[in-house]
Design a protein around this motif. Structure first.
Motif, PDB file in Angstrom:
ATOM      1  N   PRO A   1      24.349  68.273  27.936  1.00 48.49           N
ATOM      2  CA  PRO A   1      24.742  67.456  26.777  1.00 48.49           C
ATOM      3  C   PRO A   1      23.503  66.863  26.121  1.00 48.49           C
ATOM      4  O   PRO A   1      22.508  66.561  26.792  1.00 48.49           O
ATOM      5  CB  PRO A   1      25.628  66.364  27.390  1.00 48.49           C
ATOM      6  N   ARG A   2      23.564  66.699  24.813  1.00 49.76           N
ATOM      7  CA  ARG A   2      22.436  66.147  24.090  1.00 49.76           C
ATOM      8  C   ARG A   2      22.290  64.650  24.377  1.00 49.76           C
ATOM      9  O   ARG A   2      23.286  63.932  24.513  1.00 49.76           O
ATOM     10  CB  ARG A   2      22.604  66.354  22.585  1.00 49.76           C
ATOM     11  N   GLN A   3      21.058  64.190  24.456  1.00 46.78           N
ATOM     12  CA  GLN A   3      20.811  62.760  24.514  1.00 46.78           C
ATOM     13  C   GLN A   3      21.012  62.197  23.113  1.00 46.78           C
ATOM     14  O   GLN A   3      20.588  62.802  22.127  1.00 46.78           O
ATOM     15  CB  GLN A   3      19.395  62.485  25.000  1.00 46.78           C
ATOM     16  N   LEU A   4      21.682  61.063  23.041  1.00 50.92           N
ATOM     17  CA  LEU A   4      22.034  60.478  21.752  1.00 50.92           C
ATOM     18  C   LEU A   4      21.013  59.423  21.364  1.00 50.92           C
ATOM     19  O   LEU A   4      21.006  58.321  21.915  1.00 50.92           O
ATOM     20  CB  LEU A   4      23.445  59.886  21.823  1.00 50.92           C
ATOM     21  N   HIS A   5      20.168  59.770  20.411  1.00 52.06           N
ATOM     22  CA  HIS A   5      19.108  58.870  19.982  1.00 52.06           C
ATOM     23  C   HIS A   5      19.503  58.194  18.674  1.00 52.06           C
ATOM     24  O   HIS A   5      20.163  58.783  17.822  1.00 52.06           O
ATOM     25  CB  HIS A   5      17.798  59.633  19.794  1.00 52.06           C
ATOM     26  N   GLY A   6      19.078  56.956  18.519  1.00 52.55           N
ATOM     27  CA  GLY A   6      19.348  56.230  17.287  1.00 52.55           C
ATOM     28  C   GLY A   6      19.703  54.787  17.577  1.00 52.55           C
ATOM     29  O   GLY A   6      20.293  54.477  18.617  1.00 52.55           O
ATOM     30  N   ALA A   7      19.371  53.921  16.643  1.00 49.37           N
ATOM     31  CA  ALA A   7      19.618  52.488  16.842  1.00 49.37           C
ATOM     32  C   ALA A   7      21.060  52.105  16.579  1.00 49.37           C
ATOM     33  O   ALA A   7      21.501  51.026  16.978  1.00 49.37           O
ATOM     34  CB  ALA A   7      18.687  51.680  15.924  1.00 49.37           C
ATOM     35  N   SER A   8      21.820  52.984  15.919  1.00 44.07           N
ATOM     36  CA  SER A   8      23.223  52.708  15.608  1.00 44.07           C
ATOM     37  C   SER A   8      24.057  53.957  15.869  1.00 44.07           C
ATOM     38  O   SER A   8      23.519  55.053  16.060  1.00 44.07           O
ATOM     39  CB  SER A   8      23.368  52.283  14.145  1.00 44.07           C
ATOM     40  N   ILE A   9      25.388  53.791  15.855  1.00 42.74           N
ATOM     41  CA  ILE A   9      26.277  54.943  16.019  1.00 42.74           C
ATOM     42  C   ILE A   9      26.040  55.953  14.898  1.00 42.74           C
ATOM     43  O   ILE A   9      25.998  57.167  15.129  1.00 42.74           O
ATOM     44  CB  ILE A   9      27.756  54.503  16.024  1.00 42.74           C
ATOM     45  N   LEU A  10      25.873  55.459  13.676  1.00 38.39           N
ATOM     46  CA  LEU A  10      25.639  56.356  12.548  1.00 38.39           C
ATOM     47  C   LEU A  10      24.365  57.165  12.718  1.00 38.39           C
ATOM     48  O   LEU A  10      24.320  58.361  12.411  1.00 38.39           O
ATOM     49  CB  LEU A  10      25.586  55.567  11.244  1.00 38.39           C
TER      50      LEU A  10
END
Length: 215
Positions: free
Chosen positions: A9-18
């Motif tokens: 599974p991909r790691q989910l990067h980002g400061a927000s859900i969007l």
């Protein structure tokens, strides 16, 4: 050692859900939404509806992408799909549509980071189907959609180790010839009764045509 041939599974990067959704969308757009990166299935073209309009609204993403990375709220969902997964910790809506991002509420679904982190499996499973991988089960069945139209769907399921992933297409027949597959959705299967139902549908397909109603 992981048994499945699917990538992690991909790691989910980002400061927000969007931001997390945007980052995954950018990759999925390159590997599947764009025709140039999209594989064929059994030599047939796969159509992906890139429209960002739905019920008079314009979205940030194609509605079909939003569907594949979201989940409907159901009383029968007695467990979170992301139990013991990092996506549970990152999730804000906890499978409640009224807590979802506004655009997802319009389609009566909640953004699902568990599904989002696995959406890149779509082209991987299609390639495994083309290779006739032993872990692939593919079948077609006649169904009736919400408007009482008769349609024929094609299912591709890859199940190995901890991975159980399903892609659903609508078959496009013209003059008794299958000309293409229309992408409907894709998702990891996590509920026991869903796993059992798909097992039964595949077994019935091996014997005869399965007729069901689209939920």
């Amino acid at each position: 050692m992981k048994l499945s041939k699917l990538s992690p599974p991909r790691q989910l990067h980002g400061a927000s859900i969007l931001e997390k959704i945007n980052n995954i969308f950018y990759e999925f757009n390159e590997i599947f939404i764009k025709k140039e990166g999209r594989p064929y299935l059994n030599g047939k073209f796969i159509f992906f509806n890139i429209s960002t309009k739905y019920k008079g609204r314009s979205f940030s993403y194609p509605e079909r992408f939003m569907h594949a990375c979201s989940i409907i709220e159901k009383d029968t969902h007695t467990m979170f799909p992301c139990n013991n997964d990092i996506s549970y910790e990152l999730c804000h809506n906890k499978c409640q549509c009224n807590q979802a991002l506004d655009e997802f509420q319009v389609i009566n679904r909640g953004e699902c980071l568990y599904r989002l982190a696995r959406i890149h499996w779509v082209p991987e499973v299609i390639e495994l189907a083309n290779q006739k991988d032993e872990r692939i089960r593919a079948w077609s069945q006649n169904e009736t959609d919400s408007k009482k139209n008769k349609i024929r769907k094609h299912y591709i399921r890859y199940e190995c180790g901890m991975d159980d992933f399903l892609i659903i297409f609508k078959e496009d027949w013209r003059n008794k010839t299958l000309v293409k597959y229309d992408f409907i959705t894709a998702f990891p299967i996590f509920l026991k009764h869903n796993k059992e139902q798909y097992d039964k549908n595949y077994a019935k397909f091996k014997k005869s045509t399965v007729v069901t109603t689209v939920p």
